[in-house]
Design an enzyme around this catalytic site. Structure first.
Site, PDB file in Angstrom:
ATOM      1  N   GLY A 141       0.771  -1.232   0.000  1.00  0.00           N
ATOM      2  CA  GLY A 141       0.000   0.000   0.000  1.00  0.00           C
ATOM      3  C   GLY A 141       0.801   1.278   0.000  1.00  0.00           C
TER       4      GLY A 141
ATOM      5  N   ARG B 261       4.162  -4.216   7.008  1.00  0.00           N
ATOM      6  CA  ARG B 261       5.227  -5.198   7.102  1.00  0.00           C
ATOM      7  C   ARG B 261       6.350  -4.688   7.993  1.00  0.00           C
ATOM      8  NH1 ARG B 261       6.840  -6.031   1.082  1.00  0.00           N
ATOM      9  NH2 ARG B 261       8.302  -7.520   2.007  1.00  0.00           N
TER      10      ARG B 261
ATOM     11  N   LYS C  79       7.633   5.572   4.467  1.00  0.00           N
ATOM     12  CA  LYS C  79       6.605   4.531   4.403  1.00  0.00           C
ATOM     13  C   LYS C  79       5.754   4.530   5.660  1.00  0.00           C
ATOM     14  CE  LYS C  79       8.728   1.342   1.096  1.00  0.00           C
ATOM     15  NZ  LYS C  79       9.194  -0.047   0.856  1.00  0.00           N
TER      16      LYS C  79
ATOM     17  N   LYS D 152       4.388 -13.500 -14.215  1.00  0.00           N
ATOM     18  CA  LYS D 152       2.986 -13.169 -13.937  1.00  0.00           C
ATOM     19  C   LYS D 152       2.067 -14.333 -14.292  1.00  0.00           C
ATOM     20  CE  LYS D 152       3.418  -8.150 -14.330  1.00  0.00           C
ATOM     21  NZ  LYS D 152       3.114  -6.935 -15.115  1.00  0.00           N
TER      22      LYS D 152
ATOM     23  N   HIS E  34       9.970  -4.104 -23.715  1.00  0.00           N
ATOM     24  CA  HIS E  34       8.581  -3.694 -23.527  1.00  0.00           C
ATOM     25  C   HIS E  34       8.219  -2.543 -24.448  1.00  0.00           C
ATOM     26  CE1 HIS E  34       8.292  -5.580 -19.219  1.00  0.00           C
ATOM     27  NE2 HIS E  34       8.626  -6.447 -20.152  1.00  0.00           N
TER      28      HIS E  34
END
Length: 312
Positions: free
Chosen positions: A11, A35, A44, A138, A270
């Site tokens: 988050g 965490r 954070k 993924k 990419h």
């Protein structure tokens, strides 16, 4: 119907903080994994405390403590993972697989959104090395989710505007070039550019929608489907300046792979698939997919000429 309780993992990150904000704005009971590994990262911690002030619940949990993850997951209905995709060489993969294991054991989750939010990996089986590692990993997460029979929604958000629009899709800057820029090939391959806040809004809109259950949600709002040349034209109109355009051929673009480090090769690959092959728009959305702006026409998504105004 009561709104689902949403747990955001990651988050404090670039997309994570937007997902938390959107979840709170939509009235979901919103939980954020705290965490212990953040240690002395004061930025954070301050982000987490601000979430708490706004009404989010902080839940302690660690990827090195499986039981703590299971207990965190048991408190919610939906898990959204937003851990950064910059962790190459299996770091992100291992963490997400640990999260899948915790969700499987908890057995109560109505929907899981893994950390994707970019190019649909299911469309990238022919992607070049080494960049294809991000798509392969993924897909490994997707396979683990589906083998565990965990309900899911995948979000394919395409190009983040912060990384692809303000710089007119130039690779070595985040702001518009002042005099000249590279045009990839013809510059006419269609891409999809999304404001990151809109990505978060569409993701949260999907949380309790039965139409998005076990589907891929593609963010393809029609006015944000643009070629690189169309994007540059919008900037030139806004700024009143004409830029020198230098075309780089497919062959010359690929030559840059030689000598680039691993991360650079991934990024180049990419860009190649997006701006030379048109991988974001060269396929039709099938029965296993939904297009977000059609599902949620009430969302007033940001057009890219409006987005570019911040750079004037």
């Amino acid at each position: 119907m009561a709104k689902s309780r949403v747990l955001v993992v990651g988050g404090t990150g670039y997309m994570g903080r937007r997902i938390v904000k959107a979840s709170l704005a939509e009235g979901h009971p919103t939980y954020v994994l705290r965490r212990p590994e953040i240690g002395l990262d004061i930025e954070k911690l301050q982000i987490l405390l601000e979430f708490k002030r706004q009404g989010a619940v902080l839940i302690e949990g660690s990827f090195s403590d499986h039981r703590s993850l299971v207990e965190a997951v048991k408190q919610v209905d939906v898990v959204i993972c937003t851990m950064s995709g910059v962790h190459f060489r299996s770091h992100n993969l291992l963490l997400q697989l640990k999260l899948v294991d915790a969700i499987k054991e908890a057995g109560n989750i109505k929907r899981f959104f893994p950390s994707e939010f970019g190019i649909d990996p299911a469309q990238m089986e022919q992607a070049m090395e080494p960049g294809r590692v991000t798509f392969d990993e993924k897909m490994k997460v997707r396979n683990a989710i589906e083998e565990a029979k965990i309900p899911y929604t995948y979000v394919s958000a395409n190009c983040f505007a912060g990384y692809f629009v303000g710089n007119l899709s130039q690779m070595k800057t985040l702001v518009p070039p002042k005099h000249k820029l590279l045009i990839y090939g013809t510059g006419n391959a269609k891409a999809v550019f999304m404001d990151e806040d809109d990505i978060a809004t569409y993701t949260i809109k999907s949380v309790d929608d039965p139409r998005t259950l076990n589907k891929t949600v593609y963010l393809r709002p029609p006015e944000n489907i643009l070629s690189q040349r169309e994007l540059v034209e919008k900037w030139e109109k806004l700024s009143g300046k004409t830029l020198e355009k230098i075309t780089i051929s497919e062959q010359d673009f690929l030559l840059q792979l030689k000598g680039a480090d691993f991360a650079g090769q991934v990024a180049l690959g990419h860009f190649y698939h997006i701006f030379y092959e048109g991988c974001l728009t060269n396929f039709e959305i099938g029965k296993d997919g939904k297009e977000a702006s059609r599902l949620f026409p009430e969302v007033k998504y940001k057009r890219m000429d409006e987005y570019l105004q911040r750079y004037l």
